[in-house]
Enzyme design. Structure first.
Site, short mmCIF file in Angstrom:
data_model
loop_
_atom_site.label_atom_id
_atom_site.label_comp_id
_atom_site.label_asym_id
_atom_site.label_seq_id
_atom_site.Cartn_x
_atom_site.Cartn_y
_atom_site.Cartn_z
N GLY A 70 0.87 -1.10 0.14
CA GLY A 70 -0.11 0.03 0.04
C GLY A 70 0.66 1.25 0.10
N THR A 71 1.74 1.20 0.79
CA THR A 71 2.72 2.55 1.00
C THR A 71 3.38 2.83 -0.48
OG1 THR A 71 3.49 1.82 3.08
CG2 THR A 71 4.70 3.24 2.07
N ASN A 150 -8.01 3.56 8.67
CA ASN A 150 -7.67 2.49 9.30
C ASN A 150 -7.50 2.74 10.88
OD1 ASN A 150 -5.41 4.34 8.66
ND2 ASN A 150 -4.25 3.33 9.85
N ALA A 199 -2.17 -6.78 0.10
CA ALA A 199 -2.50 -7.96 0.14
C ALA A 199 -2.77 -8.62 1.62
CB ALA A 199 -1.97 -9.22 -0.83
N HIS A 200 -1.86 -8.30 2.46
CA HIS A 200 -1.76 -8.90 3.72
C HIS A 200 -2.94 -8.20 4.69
CE1 HIS A 200 -0.13 -5.26 6.03
NE2 HIS A 200 0.33 -4.84 4.83
N THR A 236 12.43 -7.32 -10.70
CA THR A 236 11.90 -8.82 -10.54
C THR A 236 10.71 -8.83 -9.86
OG1 THR A 236 14.23 -9.42 -11.42
CG2 THR A 236 12.49 -11.06 -10.74
N CYS A 326 2.37 1.30 12.27
CA CYS A 326 3.42 1.91 12.53
C CYS A 326 3.77 2.87 13.31
CB CYS A 326 3.77 2.47 10.96
SG CYS A 326 1.99 3.29 10.32
C1 LIG Z 1 -4.80 2.97 5.03
C2 LIG Z 1 -3.71 2.18 4.92
N1 LIG Z 1 -2.85 2.77 3.82
C3 LIG Z 1 -1.43 2.27 3.71
C4 LIG Z 1 -1.05 1.16 4.44
C5 LIG Z 1 0.17 0.89 4.05
O1 LIG Z 1 0.35 -0.49 3.66
P1 LIG Z 1 1.57 -1.29 3.53
O2 LIG Z 1 2.17 -1.53 5.03
O3 LIG Z 1 1.17 -2.71 3.01
O4 LIG Z 1 2.67 -0.78 2.91
C6 LIG Z 1 -1.81 0.64 5.46
C7 LIG Z 1 -1.15 -0.08 6.62
O5 LIG Z 1 -1.61 -0.20 7.63
C8 LIG Z 1 -3.09 1.23 5.73
O6 LIG Z 1 -3.94 0.73 6.63
#
Ligand SMILES: Cc1ncc(COP(=O)(O)O)c(C=O)c1O
Length: 381
Positions: A70-71, A150, A199-200, A236, A326
């Site tokens: 996601g990041t 989140n 995906a996680h 890759t 985080c």
């Molecule tokens: C709303 C949101 N965006 C982005 C992320 C970041 O995803 P990733 O840690 O898989 O990069 C998260 C993960 O906690 C999230 O909850």
């Protein structure tokens, strides 16, 4: 008893997903860029995964770009809107994930963009009137607003925001990391240019996600290197991760109605039980239909501090969180709760559920919370 109620941080891997990934960790190991049979086999696995994802979102496979999560997808959408599309004004909110907030703050600090924060109410709802004013009074904007928060679970009326963006010819990026795999998404029905996935968050593997880029938007790559992802992301591919992502999204969509019913039922039950046994408990964010059914953020009364509460829950075998994964441990408290004007003196804990969560686990958690709360009250006297 061990209870995992931190599914918004990450989820366990589904067995079916694991089984689908295993061949690509062992015998099917070819580099997807190789032109020999080994490579052709794994190339085909990646393209099949892309087709699966695209079909589930009702988009073209060419609009899906696999990333490390996601990041990276959020960074790519925002940075490349600025670098490739000439965006100079961005509208976002103070309750976005740091993957969005920090990316925007860096761009602002570098003088590349003007940043406007749209007003948000105490429950995390976006002020749509204010959003319209900001769109009306600024040059062509990028709007970056998350689909579900989140930490508190409040949902964005994504369709309405898309319509507003269309009216003012703005680009629209929505971080859908917490809603992907939890709701069916038909992107032909929403005017959105970028959405993101990890995906996680829905029982897939870690370290893999994707960015959907609407075909009308042409951006330059953020990561330079080989010609992977149609020249959009060198490196890759995370072969077994991509295979696992597609499988996890397929399963999530297949079983979605049952999961929503089950998980929403547990969340409502936990709300009821907590209200009954802990007088004065409040909930941060929306709790009904306007909220993500997997997240419940509780604000506890009469307790010395959240970290102690989380620590004691951990001792009792219950995993929950004080905010996003985080920021936990950073000791600064949640930027989301602070932005909403929540009482930071009272401890807030996020419980987040998944398809594997059971009523017994909720009962055990409520029972522990009640006894911890009673203990804290006695100590306070
Ligand atoms: C709303 C949101 N965006 C982005 C992320 C970041 O995803 P990733 O840690 O898989 O990069 C998260 C993960 O906690 C999230 O909850």
């Amino acid at each position: 008893m061990k209870v995992y109620l931190d599914n918004a941080a990450t989820t366990c891997l589904d067995n079916e997903v694991f089984e689908a990934m295993v061949p690509y960790m062992k015998e099917e190991f070819g580099n997807p860029s190789s032109i020999h049979a080994y490579g052709r086999k794994t190339r085909s696995a990646i393209e099949n995964a892309r087709k699966t994802v695209a079909k589930l979102l009702n988009v073209a496979p060419a609009e899906i770009f696999f990333t490390s999560g996601g990041t990276e997808a959020d960074n790519m959408a925002i940075n490349q809107s600025v670098h490739s599309l000439g965006i100079r004004h961005v509208i976002s909110s103070k309750i976005e994930h740091h993957a969005v907030e920090h990316t925007l703050q860096v761009l602002e600090k570098e003088g590349r963009i003007k940043l406007s924060w749209v007003n948000v109410d105490r429950k995390g709802n976006i002020d749509l009137q204010h959003l319209e004013e900001l769109l009306k009074t600024n040059d062509r904007s990028l709007v970056s607003l998350m689909h579900a928060n989140n930490e508190i679970g409040t949902l964005l009326p994504i369709k309405k925001v898309g319509e507003l963006c269309q009216k003012y010819d703005a680009l629209f990026h929505s971080d859908t990391v917490q809603t992907m795999g939890h709701y069916k998404m038909d992107l032909q029905d929403i005017n959105v240019h970028f959405i993101t996935c990890a995906a996680h968050k829905f029982h897939g593997p870690k370290g893999v996600g994707f960015l959907y880029i609407n075909h009308n938007v042409k951006i330059q790559p953020m990561i330079h290197g080989g010609a992977q992802e149609r020249n959009m992301r060198g490196g890759t591919e995370n072969l077994y991760g991509i295979v696992g992502l597609a499988k996890a999204l397929e399963i999530a969509n297949r079983d979605i109605d049952e999961h929503i019913r089950h998980v929403r039922g547990l969340k409502n039950y936990m709300i009821e039980q907590l209200q009954q046994h802990i007088p004065g408990i409040e909930f941060n964010g929306e709790t009904g239909d306007k909220s993500l059914y997997t997240v419940l953020n509780c604000c506890f009364p009469d307790h010395p501090d959240a970290e102690m509460l989380l620590f004691n829950l951990d001792i009792a075998g219950i995993a929950a969180s004080g905010g996003s994964a985080c920021s936990s441990g950073s000791n600064q408290g949640s930027h989301v709760l602070r932005a909403l004007g929540c009482n930071m003196e009272r401890p807030s804990v996020r419980f987040s559920f998944c398809k594997y969560t059971t009523k017994e686990e909720i009962d055990y958690t409520v029972e522990k919370l009640v006894s911890l709360y009673k203990e804290a009250k006695t100590l306070a006297k």
